[in-house]
Design a protein around this motif. Sequence first.
Motif, PDB file in Angstrom:
ATOM      1  N   TYR A 120       1.034  -1.461   0.076  1.00 16.60           N
ATOM      2  CA  TYR A 120       0.089  -0.109  -0.518  1.00 16.60           C
ATOM      3  C   TYR A 120       0.906   1.174   0.212  1.00 16.60           C
ATOM      4  O   TYR A 120       0.543   2.175  -0.917  1.00 16.60           O
ATOM      5  CB  TYR A 120      -1.241  -0.249   1.272  1.00 16.60           C
ATOM      6  CG  TYR A 120      -2.387  -1.072   1.089  1.00 16.60           C
ATOM      7  CD1 TYR A 120      -3.025  -1.030  -0.380  1.00 16.60           C
ATOM      8  CD2 TYR A 120      -2.560  -1.872   2.071  1.00 16.60           C
ATOM      9  CE1 TYR A 120      -3.866  -1.590   0.389  1.00 16.60           C
ATOM     10  CE2 TYR A 120      -3.080  -2.980   1.895  1.00 16.60           C
ATOM     11  CZ  TYR A 120      -4.559  -2.764   0.429  1.00 16.60           C
ATOM     12  OH  TYR A 120      -4.624  -4.003   0.905  1.00 16.60           O
ATOM     13  N   LEU A 121       2.024   1.218   1.165  1.00 13.57           N
ATOM     14  CA  LEU A 121       3.054   2.689   0.225  1.00 13.57           C
ATOM     15  C   LEU A 121       3.215   2.787  -0.787  1.00 13.57           C
ATOM     16  O   LEU A 121       3.478   3.992  -1.363  1.00 13.57           O
ATOM     17  CB  LEU A 121       3.790   2.115   1.247  1.00 13.57           C
ATOM     18  CG  LEU A 121       3.480   2.106   2.595  1.00 13.57           C
ATOM     19  CD1 LEU A 121       5.222   1.648   3.481  1.00 13.57           C
ATOM     20  CD2 LEU A 121       3.562   3.412   2.971  1.00 13.57           C
ATOM     21  N   GLU A 122       3.609   1.551  -1.618  1.00 14.28           N
ATOM     22  CA  GLU A 122       3.470   1.164  -2.563  1.00 14.28           C
ATOM     23  C   GLU A 122       2.673   1.791  -4.004  1.00 14.28           C
ATOM     24  O   GLU A 122       3.327   2.794  -5.251  1.00 14.28           O
ATOM     25  CB  GLU A 122       4.397   0.183  -3.826  1.00 14.28           C
ATOM     26  CG  GLU A 122       6.177  -0.202  -3.373  1.00 14.28           C
ATOM     27  CD  GLU A 122       6.279  -1.370  -2.904  1.00 14.28           C
ATOM     28  OE1 GLU A 122       5.233  -2.181  -4.030  1.00 14.28           O
ATOM     29  OE2 GLU A 122       6.996  -2.788  -2.633  1.00 14.28           O
ATOM     30  N   MET A 123       1.395   1.760  -3.086  1.00 13.75           N
ATOM     31  CA  MET A 123       0.671   2.545  -4.130  1.00 13.75           C
ATOM     32  C   MET A 123      -0.015   3.743  -3.633  1.00 13.75           C
ATOM     33  O   MET A 123      -0.754   4.932  -4.692  1.00 13.75           O
ATOM     34  CB  MET A 123      -0.690   1.961  -3.498  1.00 13.75           C
ATOM     35  CG  MET A 123      -0.916   0.161  -3.982  1.00 13.75           C
ATOM     36  SD  MET A 123      -2.581  -0.472  -3.268  1.00 13.75           S
ATOM     37  CE  MET A 123      -2.491  -1.450  -3.913  1.00 13.75           C
ATOM     38  N   GLY A 124       1.031   4.702  -3.429  1.00 14.00           N
ATOM     39  CA  GLY A 124       0.969   5.870  -3.090  1.00 14.00           C
ATOM     40  C   GLY A 124       0.035   6.616  -1.773  1.00 14.00           C
ATOM     41  O   GLY A 124      -0.089   7.516  -1.798  1.00 14.00           O
ATOM     42  N   VAL A 125       0.207   5.357  -0.781  1.00 16.74           N
ATOM     43  CA  VAL A 125      -0.610   5.740   0.160  1.00 16.74           C
ATOM     44  C   VAL A 125       0.216   6.304   1.473  1.00 16.74           C
ATOM     45  O   VAL A 125       1.196   5.977   1.319  1.00 16.74           O
ATOM     46  CB  VAL A 125      -1.622   4.754   1.522  1.00 16.74           C
ATOM     47  CG1 VAL A 125      -2.448   4.489   2.165  1.00 16.74           C
ATOM     48  CG2 VAL A 125      -2.330   3.841   0.252  1.00 16.74           C
ATOM     49  N   SER A 126       0.169   7.061   2.560  1.00 14.63           N
ATOM     50  CA  SER A 126       0.186   8.314   2.702  1.00 14.63           C
ATOM     51  C   SER A 126       1.046   7.579   4.200  1.00 14.63           C
ATOM     52  O   SER A 126      -0.615   6.980   4.607  1.00 14.63           O
ATOM     53  CB  SER A 126       0.460   9.233   3.680  1.00 14.63           C
ATOM     54  OG  SER A 126      -0.749   9.218   4.303  1.00 14.63           O
ATOM     55  N   PRO A 127       2.131   6.805   5.077  1.00  9.68           N
ATOM     56  CA  PRO A 127       2.407   5.481   6.139  1.00  9.68           C
ATOM     57  C   PRO A 127       1.565   6.801   7.640  1.00  9.68           C
ATOM     58  O   PRO A 127       0.778   6.213   7.692  1.00  9.68           O
ATOM     59  CB  PRO A 127       4.106   6.742   6.296  1.00  9.68           C
ATOM     60  CG  PRO A 127       4.698   7.071   5.220  1.00  9.68           C
ATOM     61  CD  PRO A 127       3.619   7.334   4.666  1.00  9.68           C
ATOM     62  N   GLU A 128       1.181   7.799   7.117  1.00 12.67           N
ATOM     63  CA  GLU A 128       0.442   8.237   8.189  1.00 12.67           C
ATOM     64  C   GLU A 128      -1.092   8.094   8.416  1.00 12.67           C
ATOM     65  O   GLU A 128      -2.118   7.447   9.418  1.00 12.67           O
ATOM     66  CB  GLU A 128       0.211   9.617   8.755  1.00 12.67           C
ATOM     67  CG  GLU A 128       1.881  10.682   9.179  1.00 12.67           C
ATOM     68  CD  GLU A 128       3.000  10.852   7.947  1.00 12.67           C
ATOM     69  OE1 GLU A 128       2.223  10.727   6.530  1.00 12.67           O
ATOM     70  OE2 GLU A 128       3.729  10.594   8.292  1.00 12.67           O
ATOM     71  N   ILE A 129      -1.826   8.100   7.420  1.00  7.43           N
ATOM     72  CA  ILE A 129      -3.209   7.435   6.756  1.00  7.43           C
ATOM     73  C   ILE A 129      -3.455   5.826   6.809  1.00  7.43           C
ATOM     74  O   ILE A 129      -4.060   5.349   7.569  1.00  7.43           O
ATOM     75  CB  ILE A 129      -3.768   8.502   5.409  1.00  7.43           C
ATOM     76  CG1 ILE A 129      -3.627   9.589   5.344  1.00  7.43           C
ATOM     77  CG2 ILE A 129      -4.743   7.058   5.328  1.00  7.43           C
ATOM     78  CD1 ILE A 129      -4.748  10.377   6.712  1.00  7.43           C
ATOM     79  N   LEU A 130      -2.046   5.383   6.454  1.00  9.82           N
ATOM     80  CA  LEU A 130      -2.533   3.844   6.185  1.00  9.82           C
ATOM     81  C   LEU A 130      -1.879   3.527   7.689  1.00  9.82           C
ATOM     82  O   LEU A 130      -2.885   2.407   8.806  1.00  9.82           O
ATOM     83  CB  LEU A 130      -1.292   3.487   5.468  1.00  9.82           C
ATOM     84  CG  LEU A 130      -0.767   2.386   5.545  1.00  9.82           C
ATOM     85  CD1 LEU A 130      -2.364   1.250   4.993  1.00  9.82           C
ATOM     86  CD2 LEU A 130       0.635   1.207   5.209  1.00  9.82           C
ATOM     87  N   HIS A 131      -1.460   3.968   8.589  1.00  8.88           N
ATOM     88  CA  HIS A 131      -1.228   4.386  10.155  1.00  8.88           C
ATOM     89  C   HIS A 131      -2.295   3.859  10.501  1.00  8.88           C
ATOM     90  O   HIS A 131      -2.991   2.966  11.440  1.00  8.88           O
ATOM     91  CB  HIS A 131      -0.339   4.775  10.927  1.00  8.88           C
ATOM     92  CG  HIS A 131       0.003   5.034  11.904  1.00  8.88           C
ATOM     93  ND1 HIS A 131       0.786   5.442  12.893  1.00  8.88           N
ATOM     94  CD2 HIS A 131      -1.041   5.057  13.213  1.00  8.88           C
ATOM     95  CE1 HIS A 131       0.981   5.044  13.979  1.00  8.88           C
ATOM     96  NE2 HIS A 131      -0.371   4.800  14.582  1.00  8.88           N
ATOM     97  N   ARG A 132      -3.327   4.501  10.593  1.00  9.65           N
ATOM     98  CA  ARG A 132      -4.505   5.316  11.292  1.00  9.65           C
ATOM     99  C   ARG A 132      -6.106   4.307  10.936  1.00  9.65           C
ATOM    100  O   ARG A 132      -6.433   3.550  11.735  1.00  9.65           O
ATOM    101  CB  ARG A 132      -4.991   6.266  10.989  1.00  9.65           C
ATOM    102  CG  ARG A 132      -6.136   6.976  12.598  1.00  9.65           C
ATOM    103  CD  ARG A 132      -5.605   6.482  13.611  1.00  9.65           C
ATOM    104  NE  ARG A 132      -4.348   7.088  14.467  1.00  9.65           N
ATOM    105  CZ  ARG A 132      -3.713   6.526  15.288  1.00  9.65           C
ATOM    106  NH1 ARG A 132      -4.496   5.504  16.018  1.00  9.65           N
ATOM    107  NH2 ARG A 132      -2.525   7.167  15.424  1.00  9.65           N
ATOM    108  N   ILE A 133      -5.692   4.600   9.585  1.00  9.29           N
ATOM    109  CA  ILE A 133      -6.565   3.086   9.066  1.00  9.29           C
ATOM    110  C   ILE A 133      -6.090   1.949   9.120  1.00  9.29           C
ATOM    111  O   ILE A 133      -7.208   1.232  10.028  1.00  9.29           O
ATOM    112  CB  ILE A 133      -7.131   3.575   7.475  1.00  9.29           C
ATOM    113  CG1 ILE A 133      -7.289   5.475   7.044  1.00  9.29           C
ATOM    114  CG2 ILE A 133      -7.320   2.779   6.840  1.00  9.29           C
ATOM    115  CD1 ILE A 133      -8.495   5.522   7.859  1.00  9.29           C
TER     116      ILE A 133
END
Length: 461
Positions: free
Chosen positions: A388-401
């Motif tokens: 998902y990081l490679e897809m462009g999801v930001s680490p901060e949003i990925l962290h919380r979601i």
Amino acid sequence: MLGNLGLLAGLALLIFMALRGVNILIASLLCALVVALTNGLLLPKTLLEFYPFGPLGAFTFAGKFFLLFLCGAIFGKAMATSQAAKSIALAITRSLGVKRTLLVGMIVCALLTYGGVVVFVVVFTMYPLGITLMREANLPKRLWAAATSVGAGTFTMTALPGTPSIHNVISASSLGTDLFAGGWIGIFAALIMAGLGMWYVEHGWRKARVTGEGFVENAQDRRMEQLIGDQADAPPWQMAIIPMAVVLGTIMLPRLLVAIFDVSTSENLFAELLRFSQTQPIVWPSIALVLGALTCAVIFPSMRRKLGQVFGQGAEDSIMPLINTAAVIGFGGVVTQTAGFGHFATWVLGLDLPPLLSVFTSASVVSAIVGSSSGGLQIFMQTLAPHYLEMGVSPEILHRIAAIASGGLDSLPHCGAVIATFMIMGITHKEAYKDMFAVTVAIPVIACLAAIALLMVLGIS
């Protein structure tokens, strides 16, 4: 085909054994063997590598997070032994009154868990106090279980920023973020969880009064009520909240100072300490919890007299929650070695879904498989998060979601926290799981989807 059937059989067996009260260490190991044998995994590798010491091995996880579990349990024991937790509960009860029994249970559990007291300590501390409230209010126990779970097992566990919960720490340590990552969207989801959760239990209480359903005492209640002790022994609530303020202040103050002052180029000790706090998502919260426990020892004389005993008991109390969580992750570590899990990962990543909805789907399913939000989140972070990081999801949003998503389908009937809560209260899944499902599964799922919808509307990922 056999491998996929084996995965399903292992999961079904894990759920069945958990509901039958089989020790999770035994259950997870046996189910891991079922998965291994049906998927052609070598037994020596399964028993000596994948389950205990692989990237998702039980003891790999236990070694990484041992310090946090240890310090959290010591702080929880200090708050319970000093009766600070009881003092806070009594103060809120006096303020809100018996008519607000459900709100009392939710607020106290939320306050204690957000302040760093581990969930099992909160549930065990609150239930003896809740018996008196339920009796006076004629409240069905199933609704007390649901209300306290809203406070202890939903938004403070996964959504609110800054908390030293294991979920927040897993995300931060895996993604290189901090405990405040995605804070505003976490607060948005937390308001939905708390609001809908309290609406559900209050609505349930109104229906119970109409039908004549009320509090039914059992032998477990009489045993637990003996643990309350003399209310006069509890310290003033103003003092009782100081240790929790120390924990939260230690975590939050460095973040505030870094936001105000630029310490990136400073070389003094103060700047080094601030940078250390921002780069150590496991060690720094652990330090905060120890400072909270030491604060209990300083301001409560009853704690000071038995400091070594309390710390020792807290250390012992940390072992089983840590090992139980690790055992679930060990089972997941075996599952991730199978072709079936690889197919699942390929399938979910290939779905024609927006990335954040894909995050929700994968984190939810993995947590459902292992019956643990922390276990599911750790597996997700190790196996799927990089994609998902490679897809462009930001680490901060990925962290919380991802953290919020892990706290939904984890609470299926085989979830250890659900089983422990019912065991402490002396009730069964048949009596209380419907309400538990509503507040710890359905509503967190709604909150996570609402948060994702808001992010998509705002064009944030």
